[in-house]
Design a protein around this motif. Structure first.
Motif, PDB file in Angstrom:
ATOM      1  N   VAL A  13      10.360 -13.991 -25.948  1.00 58.15           N
ATOM      2  CA  VAL A  13       9.906 -14.458 -24.638  1.00 58.15           C
ATOM      3  C   VAL A  13       8.970 -13.453 -23.978  1.00 58.15           C
ATOM      4  N   GLY A  14       8.849 -12.257 -24.556  1.00 56.13           N
ATOM      5  CA  GLY A  14       7.935 -11.249 -24.022  1.00 56.13           C
ATOM      6  C   GLY A  14       6.537 -11.392 -24.586  1.00 56.13           C
ATOM      7  N   CYS A  15       6.415 -11.234 -25.909  1.00 59.64           N
ATOM      8  CA  CYS A  15       5.090 -11.249 -26.544  1.00 59.64           C
ATOM      9  C   CYS A  15       4.714 -12.621 -27.097  1.00 59.64           C
ATOM     10  N   GLY A  16       5.687 -13.502 -27.279  1.00 61.53           N
ATOM     11  CA  GLY A  16       5.406 -14.850 -27.760  1.00 61.53           C
ATOM     12  C   GLY A  16       5.290 -14.960 -29.277  1.00 61.53           C
ATOM     13  N   GLU A  17       5.536 -13.881 -30.011  1.00 66.16           N
ATOM     14  CA  GLU A  17       5.432 -13.918 -31.472  1.00 66.16           C
ATOM     15  C   GLU A  17       6.665 -14.560 -32.090  1.00 66.16           C
ATOM     16  N   MET A  18       6.446 -15.315 -33.155  1.00 69.74           N
ATOM     17  CA  MET A  18       7.542 -15.882 -33.925  1.00 69.74           C
ATOM     18  C   MET A  18       7.969 -14.837 -34.953  1.00 69.74           C
ATOM     19  N   LYS A  19       9.263 -14.532 -34.964  1.00 72.32           N
ATOM     20  CA  LYS A  19       9.794 -13.536 -35.888  1.00 72.32           C
ATOM     21  C   LYS A  19      11.120 -14.023 -36.439  1.00 72.32           C
ATOM     22  N   ASN A  20      11.598 -13.341 -37.474  1.00 69.20           N
ATOM     23  CA  ASN A  20      12.917 -13.648 -38.007  1.00 69.20           C
ATOM     24  C   ASN A  20      13.965 -13.382 -36.937  1.00 69.20           C
ATOM     25  N   LYS A  21      14.967 -14.228 -36.903  1.00 67.73           N
ATOM     26  CA  LYS A  21      16.019 -14.110 -35.900  1.00 67.73           C
ATOM     27  C   LYS A  21      16.684 -12.732 -35.938  1.00 67.73           C
ATOM     28  N   LYS A  22      16.832 -12.164 -37.133  1.00 66.76           N
ATOM     29  CA  LYS A  22      17.488 -10.862 -37.284  1.00 66.76           C
ATOM     30  C   LYS A  22      16.646  -9.716 -36.730  1.00 66.76           C
ATOM     31  N   ASP A  23      15.342  -9.933 -36.558  1.00 57.21           N
ATOM     32  CA  ASP A  23      14.449  -8.897 -36.046  1.00 57.21           C
ATOM     33  C   ASP A  23      14.363  -8.892 -34.531  1.00 57.21           C
ATOM     34  N   LEU A  24      15.071  -9.807 -33.882  1.00 50.72           N
ATOM     35  CA  LEU A  24      15.036  -9.929 -32.427  1.00 50.72           C
ATOM     36  C   LEU A  24      16.425  -9.688 -31.854  1.00 50.72           C
ATOM     37  N   LEU A  50      14.224 -11.440 -27.611  1.00 51.33           N
ATOM     38  CA  LEU A  50      13.233 -10.406 -27.338  1.00 51.33           C
ATOM     39  C   LEU A  50      13.108  -9.478 -28.537  1.00 51.33           C
ATOM     40  N   CYS A  51      11.928  -8.901 -28.716  1.00 51.06           N
ATOM     41  CA  CYS A  51      11.744  -7.868 -29.725  1.00 51.06           C
ATOM     42  C   CYS A  51      12.553  -6.639 -29.308  1.00 51.06           C
ATOM     43  N   PHE A  52      12.832  -5.753 -30.262  1.00 49.95           N
ATOM     44  CA  PHE A  52      13.613  -4.554 -29.990  1.00 49.95           C
ATOM     45  C   PHE A  52      12.768  -3.467 -29.341  1.00 49.95           C
ATOM     46  N   ASN A  53      11.967  -3.790 -28.345  1.00 47.77           N
ATOM     47  CA  ASN A  53      11.216  -2.738 -27.668  1.00 47.77           C
ATOM     48  C   ASN A  53      11.092  -3.025 -26.176  1.00 47.77           C
ATOM     49  N   ARG A  54      10.868  -1.959 -25.454  1.00 55.40           N
ATOM     50  CA  ARG A  54      10.823  -2.022 -23.996  1.00 55.40           C
ATOM     51  C   ARG A  54       9.597  -2.815 -23.490  1.00 55.40           C
ATOM     52  N   GLU A  55       8.504  -2.773 -24.245  1.00 58.79           N
ATOM     53  CA  GLU A  55       7.280  -3.455 -23.806  1.00 58.79           C
ATOM     54  C   GLU A  55       7.504  -4.969 -23.683  1.00 58.79           C
ATOM     55  N   CYS A  56       8.235  -5.531 -24.638  1.00 59.47           N
ATOM     56  CA  CYS A  56       8.485  -6.971 -24.588  1.00 59.47           C
ATOM     57  C   CYS A  56       9.390  -7.341 -23.413  1.00 59.47           C
ATOM     58  N   LEU A  57      10.336  -6.474 -23.089  1.00 58.16           N
ATOM     59  CA  LEU A  57      11.183  -6.726 -21.923  1.00 58.16           C
ATOM     60  C   LEU A  57      10.348  -6.677 -20.649  1.00 58.16           C
ATOM     61  N   GLU A  58       9.422  -5.718 -20.579  1.00 56.91           N
ATOM     62  CA  GLU A  58       8.551  -5.620 -19.404  1.00 56.91           C
ATOM     63  C   GLU A  58       7.632  -6.848 -19.298  1.00 56.91           C
ATOM     64  N   ARG A  59       7.112  -7.313 -20.429  1.00 57.67           N
ATOM     65  CA  ARG A  59       6.272  -8.522 -20.430  1.00 57.67           C
ATOM     66  C   ARG A  59       7.067  -9.745 -19.997  1.00 57.67           C
ATOM     67  N   ALA A  60       8.331  -9.823 -20.471  1.00 59.99           N
ATOM     68  CA  ALA A  60       9.191 -10.954 -20.092  1.00 59.99           C
ATOM     69  C   ALA A  60       9.472 -10.922 -18.594  1.00 59.99           C
ATOM     70  N   ALA A  61       9.647  -9.735 -18.033  1.00 63.63           N
ATOM     71  CA  ALA A  61       9.889  -9.605 -16.595  1.00 63.63           C
ATOM     72  C   ALA A  61       8.645 -10.011 -15.807  1.00 63.63           C
ATOM     73  N   LYS A  62       7.495  -9.520 -16.256  1.00 61.80           N
ATOM     74  CA  LYS A  62       6.242  -9.808 -15.548  1.00 61.80           C
ATOM     75  C   LYS A  62       5.856 -11.280 -15.669  1.00 61.80           C
TER      76      LYS A  62
END
Length: 105
Positions: A13-24, A50-62
């Motif tokens: 929900v932060g960057c919008g990339e489709m990834k494997n469920k285990k990677d999120l 969300l991806c395992f990084n702070r940037e995606c959490l910040e993007r999701a918040a914004k």
């Protein structure tokens, strides 16, 4: 003849990339309306990923990604708690990844 098993895909929900469920990592809205981090990915409730990084959490918040996913407002306190929990999970994963004694393998 081997059959290749598909792994489930989810959208961050932060960057919008489709990834494997285990990677999120899964953010969960419980039946009581509480928003928590679900490290196991198996708790009951509505989930957003969300991806395992702070940037995606910040993007999701914004970009209000969690609000859209959960169809409810998410307070700043919840985002702050999620930041702390994500940081804890990141530290645990880095500790597991760099176990002592694995350097020579």
């Amino acid at each position: 003849m081997s059959v290749k098993k598909k792994s489930p895909q989810r959208q961050c929900v932060g960057c919008g990339e489709m990834k494997n469920k285990k990677d999120l990592i899964r953010i969960l809205k419980t039946a009581e309306g509480e928003i928590i981090l679900d490290a196991t990915g198996k708790k009951n409730g509505r989930g957003a990923y969300l991806c395992f990084n702070r940037e995606c959490l910040e993007r999701a918040a914004k970009g209000r990604g969690l609000e859209r996913s959960f169809k409810m407002p998410v307070s700043a306190e919840v985002y702050e708690r999620l930041r702390k929990e994500l940081e804890t999970v990141e530290n645990e994963q880095s500790a597991v990844a760099s176990k002592p004694g694995d350097e020579g393998r």
